[in-house]
Design a protein around this motif. Structure first.
Motif, PDB file in Angstrom:
ATOM      1  N   ARG A 141       0.829  -1.213   0.000  1.00 55.82           N
ATOM      2  CA  ARG A 141       0.000   0.000   0.000  1.00 55.82           C
ATOM      3  C   ARG A 141       0.862   1.261   0.000  1.00 55.82           C
ATOM      4  O   ARG A 141       0.408   2.328  -0.368  1.00 55.82           O
ATOM      5  CB  ARG A 141      -0.904   0.003   1.242  1.00 55.82           C
ATOM      6  CG  ARG A 141      -2.183  -0.783   1.027  1.00 55.82           C
ATOM      7  CD  ARG A 141      -3.023  -0.835   2.291  1.00 55.82           C
ATOM      8  NE  ARG A 141      -2.506  -1.869   3.183  1.00 55.82           N
ATOM      9  CZ  ARG A 141      -2.251  -1.678   4.470  1.00 55.82           C
ATOM     10  NH1 ARG A 141      -2.430  -0.501   5.021  1.00 55.82           N
ATOM     11  NH2 ARG A 141      -1.796  -2.659   5.223  1.00 55.82           N
ATOM     12  N   HIS A 142       2.114   1.120   0.453  1.00 56.90           N
ATOM     13  CA  HIS A 142       2.913   2.332   0.668  1.00 56.90           C
ATOM     14  C   HIS A 142       4.177   2.349  -0.192  1.00 56.90           C
ATOM     15  O   HIS A 142       5.220   2.836   0.250  1.00 56.90           O
ATOM     16  CB  HIS A 142       3.277   2.451   2.151  1.00 56.90           C
ATOM     17  CG  HIS A 142       2.076   2.405   3.047  1.00 56.90           C
ATOM     18  ND1 HIS A 142       1.121   3.401   3.062  1.00 56.90           N
ATOM     19  CD2 HIS A 142       1.648   1.459   3.926  1.00 56.90           C
ATOM     20  CE1 HIS A 142       0.166   3.078   3.923  1.00 56.90           C
ATOM     21  NE2 HIS A 142       0.467   1.899   4.453  1.00 56.90           N
ATOM     22  N   GLY A 143       4.064   1.820  -1.420  1.00 58.78           N
ATOM     23  CA  GLY A 143       5.223   1.724  -2.309  1.00 58.78           C
ATOM     24  C   GLY A 143       5.926   3.063  -2.505  1.00 58.78           C
ATOM     25  O   GLY A 143       7.159   3.124  -2.502  1.00 58.78           O
ATOM     26  N   ASP A 144       5.126   4.146  -2.644  1.00 51.61           N
ATOM     27  CA  ASP A 144       5.756   5.458  -2.876  1.00 51.61           C
ATOM     28  C   ASP A 144       6.611   5.863  -1.671  1.00 51.61           C
ATOM     29  O   ASP A 144       7.698   6.424  -1.827  1.00 51.61           O
ATOM     30  CB  ASP A 144       4.693   6.531  -3.116  1.00 51.61           C
ATOM     31  CG  ASP A 144       4.047   6.344  -4.472  1.00 51.61           C
ATOM     32  OD1 ASP A 144       4.632   5.603  -5.297  1.00 51.61           O
ATOM     33  OD2 ASP A 144       2.952   6.909  -4.683  1.00 51.61           O
ATOM     34  N   TYR A 145       6.099   5.573  -0.486  1.00 54.72           N
ATOM     35  CA  TYR A 145       6.864   5.903   0.718  1.00 54.72           C
ATOM     36  C   TYR A 145       8.167   5.107   0.757  1.00 54.72           C
ATOM     37  O   TYR A 145       9.228   5.668   1.050  1.00 54.72           O
ATOM     38  CB  TYR A 145       6.022   5.636   1.970  1.00 54.72           C
ATOM     39  CG  TYR A 145       6.817   5.877   3.234  1.00 54.72           C
ATOM     40  CD1 TYR A 145       7.309   7.158   3.532  1.00 54.72           C
ATOM     41  CD2 TYR A 145       7.109   4.832   4.102  1.00 54.72           C
ATOM     42  CE1 TYR A 145       8.061   7.378   4.677  1.00 54.72           C
ATOM     43  CE2 TYR A 145       7.863   5.051   5.251  1.00 54.72           C
ATOM     44  CZ  TYR A 145       8.334   6.323   5.528  1.00 54.72           C
ATOM     45  OH  TYR A 145       9.090   6.531   6.649  1.00 54.72           O
ATOM     46  N   TYR A 146       8.112   3.808   0.420  1.00 55.25           N
ATOM     47  CA  TYR A 146       9.337   2.991   0.469  1.00 55.25           C
ATOM     48  C   TYR A 146      10.367   3.520  -0.526  1.00 55.25           C
ATOM     49  O   TYR A 146      11.567   3.486  -0.261  1.00 55.25           O
ATOM     50  CB  TYR A 146       9.048   1.513   0.194  1.00 55.25           C
ATOM     51  CG  TYR A 146       7.958   0.944   1.075  1.00 55.25           C
ATOM     52  CD1 TYR A 146       7.885   1.265   2.429  1.00 55.25           C
ATOM     53  CD2 TYR A 146       6.978   0.114   0.547  1.00 55.25           C
ATOM     54  CE1 TYR A 146       6.871   0.775   3.231  1.00 55.25           C
ATOM     55  CE2 TYR A 146       5.964  -0.395   1.345  1.00 55.25           C
ATOM     56  CZ  TYR A 146       5.911  -0.046   2.682  1.00 55.25           C
ATOM     57  OH  TYR A 146       4.905  -0.526   3.463  1.00 55.25           O
ATOM     58  N   ARG A 147       9.887   4.010  -1.667  1.00 58.46           N
ATOM     59  CA  ARG A 147      10.826   4.587  -2.651  1.00 58.46           C
ATOM     60  C   ARG A 147      11.498   5.819  -2.060  1.00 58.46           C
ATOM     61  O   ARG A 147      12.688   6.048  -2.236  1.00 58.46           O
ATOM     62  CB  ARG A 147      10.099   4.924  -3.954  1.00 58.46           C
ATOM     63  CG  ARG A 147       9.739   3.694  -4.753  1.00 58.46           C
ATOM     64  CD  ARG A 147       9.197   4.051  -6.138  1.00 58.46           C
ATOM     65  NE  ARG A 147       8.872   2.832  -6.858  1.00 58.46           N
ATOM     66  CZ  ARG A 147       7.731   2.160  -6.722  1.00 58.46           C
ATOM     67  NH1 ARG A 147       6.779   2.617  -5.913  1.00 58.46           N
ATOM     68  NH2 ARG A 147       7.520   1.047  -7.398  1.00 58.46           N
ATOM     69  N   ARG A 148      10.700   6.637  -1.336  1.00 63.14           N
ATOM     70  CA  ARG A 148      11.292   7.829  -0.703  1.00 63.14           C
ATOM     71  C   ARG A 148      12.278   7.446   0.394  1.00 63.14           C
ATOM     72  O   ARG A 148      13.312   8.077   0.564  1.00 63.14           O
ATOM     73  CB  ARG A 148      10.184   8.724  -0.140  1.00 63.14           C
ATOM     74  CG  ARG A 148       9.459   9.507  -1.242  1.00 63.14           C
ATOM     75  CD  ARG A 148       8.389  10.421  -0.664  1.00 63.14           C
ATOM     76  NE  ARG A 148       8.893  11.180   0.464  1.00 63.14           N
ATOM     77  CZ  ARG A 148       8.259  11.321   1.642  1.00 63.14           C
ATOM     78  NH1 ARG A 148       7.090  10.769   1.833  1.00 63.14           N
ATOM     79  NH2 ARG A 148       8.788  12.043   2.597  1.00 63.14           N
ATOM     80  N   VAL A 149      11.933   6.395   1.143  1.00 66.71           N
ATOM     81  CA  VAL A 149      12.848   5.928   2.193  1.00 66.71           C
ATOM     82  C   VAL A 149      14.167   5.477   1.567  1.00 66.71           C
ATOM     83  O   VAL A 149      15.251   5.785   2.079  1.00 66.71           O
ATOM     84  CB  VAL A 149      12.224   4.775   3.013  1.00 66.71           C
ATOM     85  CG1 VAL A 149      13.263   4.171   3.961  1.00 66.71           C
ATOM     86  CG2 VAL A 149      11.026   5.272   3.809  1.00 66.71           C
ATOM     87  N   ALA A 150      14.063   4.767   0.432  1.00 63.47           N
ATOM     88  CA  ALA A 150      15.282   4.287  -0.235  1.00 63.47           C
ATOM     89  C   ALA A 150      16.138   5.478  -0.663  1.00 63.47           C
ATOM     90  O   ALA A 150      17.359   5.484  -0.477  1.00 63.47           O
ATOM     91  CB  ALA A 150      14.919   3.410  -1.427  1.00 63.47           C
ATOM     92  N   GLU A 151      15.489   6.503  -1.220  1.00 64.84           N
ATOM     93  CA  GLU A 151      16.214   7.727  -1.605  1.00 64.84           C
ATOM     94  C   GLU A 151      16.851   8.371  -0.380  1.00 64.84           C
ATOM     95  O   GLU A 151      18.019   8.765  -0.383  1.00 64.84           O
ATOM     96  CB  GLU A 151      15.246   8.740  -2.239  1.00 64.84           C
ATOM     97  CG  GLU A 151      15.115   8.607  -3.735  1.00 64.84           C
ATOM     98  CD  GLU A 151      16.465   8.443  -4.401  1.00 64.84           C
ATOM     99  OE1 GLU A 151      17.329   9.326  -4.198  1.00 64.84           O
ATOM    100  OE2 GLU A 151      16.659   7.424  -5.085  1.00 64.84           O
ATOM    101  N   GLY A 152      16.055   8.486   0.697  1.00 67.24           N
ATOM    102  CA  GLY A 152      16.547   9.094   1.928  1.00 67.24           C
ATOM    103  C   GLY A 152      17.725   8.309   2.489  1.00 67.24           C
ATOM    104  O   GLY A 152      18.697   8.890   2.983  1.00 67.24           O
TER     105      GLY A 152
END
Ligand code: PGA
Length: 264
Positions: free
Chosen positions: A243-254
């Motif tokens: 459900r939170h794929g976009d957040y995980y992508r941001r976490v990976a960037e962070g």
């Protein structure tokens, strides 16, 4: 958990190779936990290539496989012993005395044997990096649903789903094994780092349950929420139910910016 979502199986495998090869370069005596199945095949192919073309050295690496079928001869083409030789060990310079795979044909007490497998891992200093796949039912190793989250290496009866998933390599008149020796979930959680690979839509549901739902013995991989250094490497398809794929992508960037060490 650090969740890395890649475009494709090829990209997921490239990232897995980078992580494993770096771990071997940083610590030539790496204690590595290995998995079988179709998912790590490209990782192993590429490690073989790195050994052949760039001299990636496995001479001091010590390996422990997660599991092996019970009652299947070690030289049967579908045994995990055969799989490991065919896909990795026969093509790199790992020493045979440094390779450990549970013995599915042990004649004595299985519980004593399983305790001795645990002792070997402990004696080696524990596992530095554990590579995992995930079953459609959320298993890691062959810890089928309702395995205790504290379980240790032991014999385990396989679910019908797992038996069917494994049937493809067996002949029409062969019955695939219905039991295996597997490291326990407690054993796996003691690895210092864990790298779980999941590819394809068939894994999407298990991945979502493991990552975004409460920890439960019904989904063995959910126990990884308790582990402090787990990376999930997914392709788009395996991440489809998150459900939170976009957040995980941001976490990976962070993470790339704030804590690049986490990406090995
Ligand atoms: P697979 O198996 O890589 O062949 O999908 C994974 C597993 O069942 O753990």
């Amino acid at each position: 958990m650090l969740i890395l979502i890649k475009e494709s199986y090829a990209e997921l495998s490239r990232e897995a190779v980078r992580i494993v090869a770096n771990a071997v370069r940083r610590k030539p005596e790496l204690r590595i936990g290995l998995a079988t199945g179709s998912t790590p095949l490209e990782l192993y192919r590429e490690l073989v290539r790195l050994h052949r073309e760039e001299g990636l050295d496995f001479s001091r690496v010590v390996s422990f496989n997660l599991d092996e079928y019970i009652g299947l001869p070690a030289d049967h083409p579908q045994s995990f012993h055969s799989y490991m030789r065919r896909n990795l060990f026969d093509h790199i310079n790992i020493r045979s005395e440094n390779v450990h795979i549970p013995d599915g044909n042990w004649r004595g007490s299985l519980s004593d044997y399983c305790a001795s497998y645990e002792a070997l891992i402990a004696h080696a200093g524990g596992i530095d990096l554990q590579v995992l796949g995930i079953g459609k039912d959320g298993h890691i190793g062959l810890n089928e649903p309702t395995s205790s989250l504290a379980s240790r290496t032991r014999p385990k009866t396989l679910t019908q789903q797992t038996i069917e998933d494994n049937r493809k390599g067996f002949g029409p008149n062969e019955q695939p094994p219905d039991a295996a020796i597997t490291m326990g979930i407690g054993t796996i959680l003691e690895a210092r780092r864990i790298l779980l690979l999941a590819s394809g839509t068939a894994k999407a549901k298990a991945v979502a349950l493991a990552v975004e739902e409460p920890i439960t013995a019904s989904v063995s991989a959910s126990a990884l929420q308790l582990h402090g250094d787990t990376t999930l490497l997914l392709d788009q398809e395996a991440s489809a139910d998150l459900r939170h794929g976009d957040y995980y992508r941001r976490v990976a960037e962070g993470t790339r910016r704030l804590n690049p060490e986490r990406l090995w």
